[in-house]
Scaffold this motif. Sequence first.
Motif, mmCIF file in Angstrom:
data_model
loop_
_atom_site.group_PDB
_atom_site.id
_atom_site.type_symbol
_atom_site.label_atom_id
_atom_site.label_comp_id
_atom_site.label_asym_id
_atom_site.label_seq_id
_atom_site.Cartn_x
_atom_site.Cartn_y
_atom_site.Cartn_z
ATOM 1 N N SER A 33 2.153 -52.343 -5.306
ATOM 2 C CA SER A 33 0.752 -51.918 -5.240
ATOM 3 C C SER A 33 0.672 -50.388 -5.257
ATOM 4 N N GLN A 36 1.341 -49.092 -8.748
ATOM 5 C CA GLN A 36 0.184 -49.251 -9.626
ATOM 6 C C GLN A 36 -0.846 -48.169 -9.359
ATOM 7 N N ARG A 37 -1.073 -47.916 -8.087
ATOM 8 C CA ARG A 37 -2.068 -46.922 -7.716
ATOM 9 C C ARG A 37 -1.651 -45.551 -8.254
#
Lengths: 342, 342
Positions: A33, A36-37
């Motif tokens: 996550s 991705q950020r």
Amino acid sequence: MKRPTIADIAKRAGVSKGAVSYALNGHAGVSDSTRQRILAIAEEIGWSPNTAARALSGSVAYAVGLPLCRPARTLGSEPFFMELVSGLESELSTQSYALTMQVVADVKAEIALYRRWWAERRVDGVILVDLHVDDPRVPVVEELRLPAVVVGDPRGVGGLAGVWSDDAGALAETVEYLVALGHHRIARVTGLPDLLHTRIRDDAFTDICRRRGLVEATIHPADYTGEESSRITRRMLSSRCRPTAVVYDNDIMAVAGLAVAQEMGIRVPTDLSIIAWDDSSLCQLVHPSLTAVSRDIARYGAHAAQQLLAAIAGHRIENFQDVTPRLTPRGSTAPPHQKDDS
Amino acid sequence: MKRPTIADIAKRAGVSKGAVSYALNGHAGVSDSTRQRILAIAEEIGWSPNTAARALSGSVAYAVGLPLCRPARTLGSEPFFMELVSGLESELSTQSYALTMQVVADVKAEIALYRRWWAERRVDGVILVDLHVDDPRVPVVEELRLPAVVVGDPRGVGGLAGVWSDDAGALAETVEYLVALGHHRIARVTGLPDLLHTRIRDDAFTDICRRRGLVEATIHPADYTGEESSRITRRMLSSRCRPTAVVYDNDIMAVAGLAVAQEMGIRVPTDLSIIAWDDSSLCQLVHPSLTAVSRDIARYGAHAAQQLLAAIAGHRIENFQDVTPRLTPRGSTAPPHQKDDS
DNA sequence: CTGAAAGCGCTTACAG
DNA sequence: CTGAAAGCGCTTACAG
């Protein structure tokens, strides 16, 4: 106007610069996550890596060097280099490697250039072309432990890897073809005699001619230029017992040879067959179009780049044999008009 | 196997790294004797600057970029690029600047490349070639404030500087020469119509033909390839009222045109005069040798590099006009055989 | 899985 | 004229 850095990304994402670096380079060490950020932010603010910073810490230059050891005019008229460059580039650009070229005056300057490139960390690897017999560049590049690929025959590359094709086989095929047409007096006009591939083709020519009993076959050393080819061809065609077929070591020399024949009123292919080595668009422009030994030079370049990138990545690389150049018959070859009296 | 750094030099010399940097770069801040000592040590231990480190702190890449926006085969057969490259290189290497080349598929990709190069600090400046009419690359490069030199006519370079030559004047001279020989039906076979210099030559051609009352002059758009030139020439020479002279926009097309004439039994120069733009060695290889508009492309390259280096050094640069291409008459031009009946 | 820190080899203000 | 120090933008062990 200041460019975004990983520090900016880190701040925005609320993580450390290290985490950003890992995320951007696809290394382990960040959660999916977070990755991705980070990627999204990088995209958004238009970040791209500063090559210098990368080079300085990672000791990778993301560049590959190609020295050009020929005068401007020759470089221009020889399609070889530009096609090689396109091929190299097509592979290198997929990995964001740049191609750095530099013109050098001679082999000595080229050796100095390798040392300098290496010392400056300008390039991660180099491409060597136009290998000479006992080429002094080979031991230097080996000693520097500079990743390198030779575009040329494995004989003579020492511990380096070569991307090569079977010139000897292609030349044999060419001579066989002329023999099948009925030619006995075959001449070969060569490129620079010091070059390894010239030597290899010479040997192949001598060998096949002996095997076929072509006692009148001749070899004429030249230098790839049209001027020299004209001179040699004129003398050759003026001789008592002139050849019925000539194989030239590049297309420029073949075109020059064709012009000399036309100027002397010798009909091609009726009185004289002509074959070019290297099949640039030139061969199909002249009249008659030239029978040529074709090879895909851009492809050699692509393969050379692949090998080199592998070597830079730390893999052991081997010699790579590309497809054998193939004979493309066109309008400049035919059975000899008069029966040979040999 | 570790390379020496300025820290090594500093230790040996018993001074600070800063002092070494000043000495090595010829800046004020060290005494002459210290400078000499430092230089000697650098020499002795074989130091050369790490380009990446230099680039990172000084924000100079010591490299110049040249995008290549043509397919491999075209690049190979066009002497233009390689000659330009040699010329660029001859100047760049004197200042230890590298030349970075990259093949791009189209103008869009080329624009992306400029942005990337700039973002990565890969290059300190760029060379633009083959300018189009209203070229979208110009505003992008201007906006990036990327030092740039255009090899091409000042019309269309916007705020950038161009290294150019008077193509219009050269073309007018060429037509005047043909008129003086007695030609009325003159054709021009062009390069890619979108290119700015094609447009400029077209206009010059139209203009001089009107001034000389050559109502039967024609322009035939082509694309620099031999194939297209053959097609166009064949059609042109088959027409009822065929031209007595053709001016081609490069040498490849002129050679192709010559071949078509020969194939059709049209004698050059008796029945047809042919002129090539750009005078590579090719023009002297064919028979008859081609009258050509000659220019020293390597020299353009050298001048472009000089200008670019000046721009990188922070100087304002202006357009630079190089010598006008000059007509070199050879065997492919003569008075028309039959009187024009126009 | 994540963060803080050192270091790559230079250049360049900033104090002495 | 000289030295000590910060900083360029990343990568990569090293701790947590």
